[in-house]
Design a protein around this motif. Structure first.
Motif, short mmCIF file in Angstrom:
data_model
loop_
_atom_site.label_atom_id
_atom_site.label_comp_id
_atom_site.label_asym_id
_atom_site.label_seq_id
_atom_site.Cartn_x
_atom_site.Cartn_y
_atom_site.Cartn_z
N LEU A 280 0.83 -1.21 0.00
CA LEU A 280 0.00 0.00 0.00
C LEU A 280 0.86 1.26 0.00
CD1 LEU A 280 -2.80 -1.03 2.52
CD2 LEU A 280 -2.98 -0.88 0.04
N GLN A 281 2.04 1.17 0.59
CA GLN A 281 2.92 2.34 0.69
C GLN A 281 3.64 2.62 -0.63
OE1 GLN A 281 3.04 -0.25 3.02
NE2 GLN A 281 1.67 0.88 4.39
N SER A 282 3.94 1.58 -1.40
CA SER A 282 4.76 1.78 -2.61
C SER A 282 3.94 2.11 -3.86
CB SER A 282 5.61 0.53 -2.88
OG SER A 282 4.78 -0.58 -3.20
N VAL A 283 2.67 1.72 -3.88
CA VAL A 283 1.86 1.87 -5.09
C VAL A 283 1.05 3.16 -5.06
CG1 VAL A 283 -0.02 0.87 -6.47
CG2 VAL A 283 1.72 -0.62 -5.48
N PRO B 224 -23.66 10.41 -16.08
CA PRO B 224 -24.38 11.27 -17.03
C PRO B 224 -23.70 11.24 -18.40
CG PRO B 224 -22.95 12.61 -15.68
CD PRO B 224 -22.73 11.17 -15.24
N PRO B 225 -24.36 11.78 -19.44
CA PRO B 225 -23.75 11.80 -20.79
C PRO B 225 -22.43 12.55 -20.85
CG PRO B 225 -26.10 12.28 -20.91
CD PRO B 225 -25.74 12.27 -19.46
N THR B 226 -22.19 13.49 -19.93
CA THR B 226 -20.94 14.26 -19.95
C THR B 226 -19.72 13.41 -19.59
OG1 THR B 226 -21.34 14.98 -17.68
CG2 THR B 226 -22.06 16.46 -19.44
N PHE B 227 -19.93 12.15 -19.21
CA PHE B 227 -18.81 11.26 -18.87
C PHE B 227 -18.29 10.51 -20.09
CE2 PHE B 227 -19.19 10.52 -14.00
CZ PHE B 227 -19.27 11.89 -13.81
N ASN B 228 -18.83 10.80 -21.27
CA ASN B 228 -18.30 10.21 -22.50
C ASN B 228 -16.86 10.66 -22.69
OD1 ASN B 228 -20.05 8.60 -24.25
ND2 ASN B 228 -21.45 10.34 -24.13
N GLY B 229 -15.96 9.73 -22.94
CA GLY B 229 -14.57 10.10 -23.18
C GLY B 229 -13.62 8.98 -22.82
N THR B 230 -12.35 9.32 -22.71
CA THR B 230 -11.30 8.34 -22.43
C THR B 230 -10.83 8.47 -20.98
OG1 THR B 230 -10.55 8.44 -24.72
CG2 THR B 230 -9.01 7.51 -23.11
N TYR B 231 -10.77 7.32 -20.28
CA TYR B 231 -10.30 7.28 -18.89
C TYR B 231 -8.93 6.62 -18.87
CZ TYR B 231 -14.93 8.77 -17.58
OH TYR B 231 -16.08 9.51 -17.45
N ILE B 232 -7.99 7.29 -18.22
CA ILE B 232 -6.60 6.83 -18.21
C ILE B 232 -6.24 6.35 -16.81
CG2 ILE B 232 -4.19 7.50 -18.58
CD1 ILE B 232 -6.40 9.84 -20.16
N CYS B 233 -5.80 5.09 -16.74
CA CYS B 233 -5.36 4.48 -15.47
C CYS B 233 -3.83 4.46 -15.45
CB CYS B 233 -5.92 3.06 -15.35
SG CYS B 233 -5.34 2.17 -13.89
N GLN B 234 -3.25 5.11 -14.44
CA GLN B 234 -1.80 5.17 -14.31
C GLN B 234 -1.41 4.57 -12.96
OE1 GLN B 234 0.24 9.03 -13.58
NE2 GLN B 234 1.29 8.62 -15.52
N VAL B 235 -0.49 3.61 -12.98
CA VAL B 235 -0.04 2.94 -11.76
C VAL B 235 1.47 3.04 -11.67
CG1 VAL B 235 -0.05 0.80 -10.41
CG2 VAL B 235 -1.98 1.33 -11.92
N ARG B 236 1.96 3.38 -10.50
CA ARG B 236 3.40 3.43 -10.24
C ARG B 236 3.69 2.66 -8.96
NH1 ARG B 236 2.98 4.30 -14.71
NH2 ARG B 236 3.42 6.19 -15.90
N ASN B 237 4.73 1.82 -9.00
CA ASN B 237 5.12 1.02 -7.85
C ASN B 237 6.62 1.22 -7.65
OD1 ASN B 237 5.07 -0.90 -5.76
ND2 ASN B 237 5.57 -2.55 -7.17
N ARG B 238 6.98 2.20 -6.83
CA ARG B 238 8.39 2.55 -6.67
C ARG B 238 9.26 1.35 -6.33
NH1 ARG B 238 5.88 6.40 -3.36
NH2 ARG B 238 6.71 5.27 -1.58
#
Length: 200
Positions: free
Chosen positions: A54-57, A112-126
């Motif tokens: 949990l601390q590194s991610v 709602p319709p305003t949520f149309n678009g691209t969702y970006i998931c970024q993960v970092r684990n030092r």
């Protein structure tokens, strides 16, 4: 000869650094569909060459509108949840991942319709911070379109239903025929008795 030793010496310094550079891999669906006003889970999983804690991610989700405007922050997680600031996503996002299971998913609520678009998931684990991001194209629709799997499931279900109906008809017809045959046998077995009584 000196050049070989120089290359080996440089290789000894550079080699360990290169070996320790690693990449994190992120996995998401390319596209998802959600009905207007309902909820949807944006699944994002990852693998890392480093131990996960949990601390590194650190997990960050952002949003890119259809008109290719500026990316907006959606959600952030590191040890604890950091819900979105006042704006489009406030009150519409829940953490639904589990870092120790390498799951960085979120759930969008009452979309709602305003949520149309691209969702970006970024993960970092030092120190494992190199790697591409996961991107999901979300479409908000009024009705769910039938996917190939839904059509296949409907076809298989319909075929099973037809088979069950035909089997039921077969059993009923067989039962009726057997009942008719039993009645005929009983009727024929009584005929001599009627003939005998007729002779008297």
């Amino acid at each position: 000869m000196y050049q070989i030793w120089l290359l080996l010496l440089l290789g000894g310094f550079v080699g360990p650094g290169v070996r320790h550079v690693s990449g994190i891999s992120i996995y998401t669906a390319k596209e998802q569909e959600v009905v207007n006003g309902t909820s949807v889970r944006l699944k994002c999983t990852f693998t890392s060459t480093q131990p996960v804690s949990l601390q590194s991610v650190a997990v960050s989700w952002s949003f890119r509108p259809l008109n290719s405007g500026q990316d907006e922050s959606v959600f952030y997680f590191q040890e604890v949840e950091y819900p979105p600031l006042p704006g489009r996503f406030q009150g519409h996002v829940e953490w639904s991942g589990d870092i120790l299971k390498r799951d960085a998913s979120i759930t969008l609520i009452n979309v709602p319709p305003t949520f149309n678009g691209t969702y970006i998931c970024q993960v970092r684990n030092r120190p494992d911070v190199h790697g591409s991001n996961g991107e999901i194209m979300l479409r908000v629709v009024d009705k769910v379109s039938l996917s190939e799997i839904s059509i296949l499931a409907a076809a298989v279900g319909g075929a099973c239903g037809v088979i069950l109906v035909l089997l039921g008809i077969f059993v009923v017809v067989r039962y009726c025929r057997r009942k008719h045959v039993d009645n005929d046998i009983e009727l024929h077995s009584r005929e001599p008795e009627w003939k005998d009584t007729g002779m008297w």
